[in-house]
Write an enzyme that holds these catalytic residues in place. Structure first.
Site, mmCIF file in Angstrom:
data_model
loop_
_atom_site.group_PDB
_atom_site.id
_atom_site.type_symbol
_atom_site.label_atom_id
_atom_site.label_comp_id
_atom_site.label_asym_id
_atom_site.label_seq_id
_atom_site.Cartn_x
_atom_site.Cartn_y
_atom_site.Cartn_z
ATOM 1 N N LYS A 140 0.809 -1.222 0.000
ATOM 2 C CA LYS A 140 0.000 0.000 0.000
ATOM 3 C C LYS A 140 0.847 1.279 0.000
ATOM 4 O O LYS A 140 0.439 2.291 -0.558
ATOM 5 C CB LYS A 140 -0.948 0.027 1.201
ATOM 6 C CG LYS A 140 -1.992 -1.082 1.217
ATOM 7 C CD LYS A 140 -3.108 -0.775 0.275
ATOM 8 C CE LYS A 140 -4.289 -1.732 0.282
ATOM 9 N NZ LYS A 140 -4.265 -2.940 1.042
ATOM 10 N N GLU B 112 -9.754 6.169 2.848
ATOM 11 C CA GLU B 112 -10.581 5.109 3.417
ATOM 12 C C GLU B 112 -9.645 3.961 3.741
ATOM 13 O O GLU B 112 -8.561 3.847 3.182
ATOM 14 C CB GLU B 112 -11.625 4.650 2.394
ATOM 15 C CG GLU B 112 -11.140 3.589 1.394
ATOM 16 C CD GLU B 112 -10.037 4.056 0.432
ATOM 17 O OE1 GLU B 112 -9.877 5.292 0.269
ATOM 18 O OE2 GLU B 112 -9.327 3.201 -0.146
ATOM 19 N N SER C 294 1.855 -9.809 -0.661
ATOM 20 C CA SER C 294 1.506 -8.383 -0.613
ATOM 21 C C SER C 294 1.678 -7.740 0.760
ATOM 22 O O SER C 294 1.789 -6.521 0.854
ATOM 23 C CB SER C 294 0.065 -8.191 -1.103
ATOM 24 O OG SER C 294 -0.819 -9.017 -0.370
HETATM 25 C C1 LIG Z 1 -5.169 -4.025 1.109
HETATM 26 C C2 LIG Z 1 -4.458 -5.282 0.923
HETATM 27 C C3 LIG Z 1 -4.783 -6.173 -0.113
HETATM 28 C C4 LIG Z 1 -5.978 -5.982 -1.008
HETATM 29 O O1 LIG Z 1 -5.948 -4.841 -1.797
HETATM 30 P P1 LIG Z 1 -5.586 -4.882 -3.337
HETATM 31 O O2 LIG Z 1 -5.904 -3.513 -3.802
HETATM 32 O O3 LIG Z 1 -6.430 -5.935 -3.967
HETATM 33 O O4 LIG Z 1 -4.147 -5.206 -3.428
HETATM 34 C C5 LIG Z 1 -3.999 -7.292 -0.304
HETATM 35 N N1 LIG Z 1 -2.960 -7.559 0.516
HETATM 36 C C6 LIG Z 1 -2.633 -6.752 1.543
HETATM 37 C C7 LIG Z 1 -1.478 -7.116 2.406
HETATM 38 C C8 LIG Z 1 -3.363 -5.583 1.775
HETATM 39 O O5 LIG Z 1 -3.021 -4.794 2.794
#
Ligand SMILES: *Cc1c(COP(=O)(O)O)cnc(C)c1O
Length: 398
Positions: free
Chosen positions: A93, A115, A381
């Site tokens: 993010k 948000e 992620s």
């Molecule tokens: C917010 C988040 C997501 C989901 O958001 P995307 O916009 O689909 O990437 C996925 N993994 C993590 C670790 C997140 O914080």
């Protein structure tokens, strides 16, 4: 920096039939001003070098790819993880939040709103705002405040104000509605830092571009480390930003299969899930035409996922186009499968993943026998610290 890769824009703000700017008249001017400022920033070497410098020295980029050795051996595939969990604040993010907050500063906006669902985008935005000395207000559903309390406390310590949203399902979609309302009332002073590749144009394009650093790095790293491109690139899909960020690096490589994994919750048959692309229909949500989880008369459906970051009834319009064109494939795994994948990564590799990317891993574990000998790159992620209470409760280990 803006590439016209893959399915991008025949019509301004559209990916094939999806996207657009279905926003209140109050917001059209400011959306267009952001588009203009963003495109200028893309061409401005000063902006680009400042962003690059901060990504390197503040965020810690490039994040490594790691060959998951024990798990690879167990599964009979070569599994590589793109370690976005090692980026500052613990998820992808920050790449987008930093880019947009720099853009806000460039546009002279000193009040930042955002948000957040799981809280990671809120934390990333509060972090970037603190670093640049800007005011920050984060809207968050009260249900998410309850299940992601550690991130609420992080935001407060970073100097942000967290505003609880008590409408609707009290989750991400309601927080977005409330942030949009704030923005419409304060357009002259405020920049809305949107957290994923959804929303009205230019957000899907802009967020993808700020996240494309993941895919650009990963492609080079795979060639260097594995000596070839991966056969599969796998990422979880909530709004779709981490998936789009890594997919975009491989869109032109026809041999690379792109797999997006959505939240199957308690199972598609129960209706309690957040599988927008797999089980949704085309509609309009939060300013874009895209796949949506809705009733026959167009009301947004309640969603469920064990992972707050995937618990969203819409999805970025570019994913809708990639689904229809067949360039990417979208699948689901259940809460239970994600929990098992979480434990597998912890025990085999010493990494506690967030529950969101645990979904991506769960698909790989399920499909391992049909993936034999392949080279799989997964976007890890984010890290799992925020999910400790949820996981411990689900495993009966409290
Ligand atoms: C917010 C988040 C997501 C989901 O958001 P995307 O916009 O689909 O990437 C996925 N993994 C993590 C670790 C997140 O914080």
């Amino acid at each position: 920096m803006v590439t016209e890769a893959g399915t991008t824009t025949e019509r301004r703000g559209y990916f094939g039939a999806y996207g657009g700017q279905y926003a209140s008249e109050l917001l059209i001017d400011v959306l267009n001003a952001i588009e203009t400022a963003f495109l200028e920033a893309c061409r401005d070497p000063g902006f680009q070098s400042r962003l690059r410098d901060l990504l390197q020295h503040y965020v810690g980029r490039p994040t490594p790819i790691y060959r998951a050795g024990r798990l690879s051996e167990r599964l009979g595939i070569a599994l590589y993880l793109k370690r976005e969990d090692l980026a500052h604040t613990g998820a992808h993010k920050i790449n987008n939040a930093l880019g947009q907050v720099l853009l806000a500063e460039r546009m002279g906006r000193r009040r930042i709103i955002a948000e957040t669902g799981a809280g990671m985008h809120g934390v990333a935005t509060a972090t970037a705002a603190a670093m640049l000395g800007l005011e920050c207000i984060v809207y968050m559903g009260s249900e998410d405040i309850r299940r992601q309390n550690a991130n609420v406390q992080r935001m407060r310590l970073l100097g942000a104000e967290v505003r609880a949203v008590d409408t609707g399902s009290k989750t991400l979609k309601d927080a977005i509605n409330e942030a949009m309302r704030d923005w419409a009332a304060n357009v002259d002073t405020t920049f809305y830092v949107f957290g994923t590749v959804a929303g009205p144009h230019p957000f899907p394009l802009m967020v993808r571009e700020f996240q494309s650093v993941i895919g650009r790095e990963a492609r080079l790293q795979m060639l260097e480390m594995a000596g070839s491109l991966p056969s599969h690139v796998v990422a979880c899909v909530g709004g779709g930003s981490n998936a789009m960020g890594i997919f975009v690096g491989f869109l032109e490589d026809a041999s690379v299969r792109l797999i997006g994994v959505e939240a199957g919750g308690h199972g598609l048959a129960t209706g309690e899930h957040a599988a927008t692309l797999v089980a949704g229909t085309v509609g309009v949500l939060h300013g874009a035409r895209t796949y949506v989880l809705q009733t026959l008369d167009g009301q947004i459906r309640e969603t469920h996922s064990i992972s707050a970051g995937l618990d969203y009834p819409g999805v970025g319009p570019e994913h809708s186009a990639l689904k229809d064109s067949g360039r990417a494939h979208y699948v689901t795994v259940t809460d239970q499968e994600a929990l098992e994948a979480f434990q597998t990564l912890a025990r085999f590799e010493g990494i506690l993943p967030a529950l969101e990317p645990s979904h991506a891993l769960a698909w790989i574990l399920r499909e391992a026998s049909s993936l034999k000998e392949s080279c799989v790159l997964m976007n890890l992620s984010g890290r799992g610290d925020k999910d400790m209470p949820t996981v411990l409760r689900a495993l009966g280990m409290e």
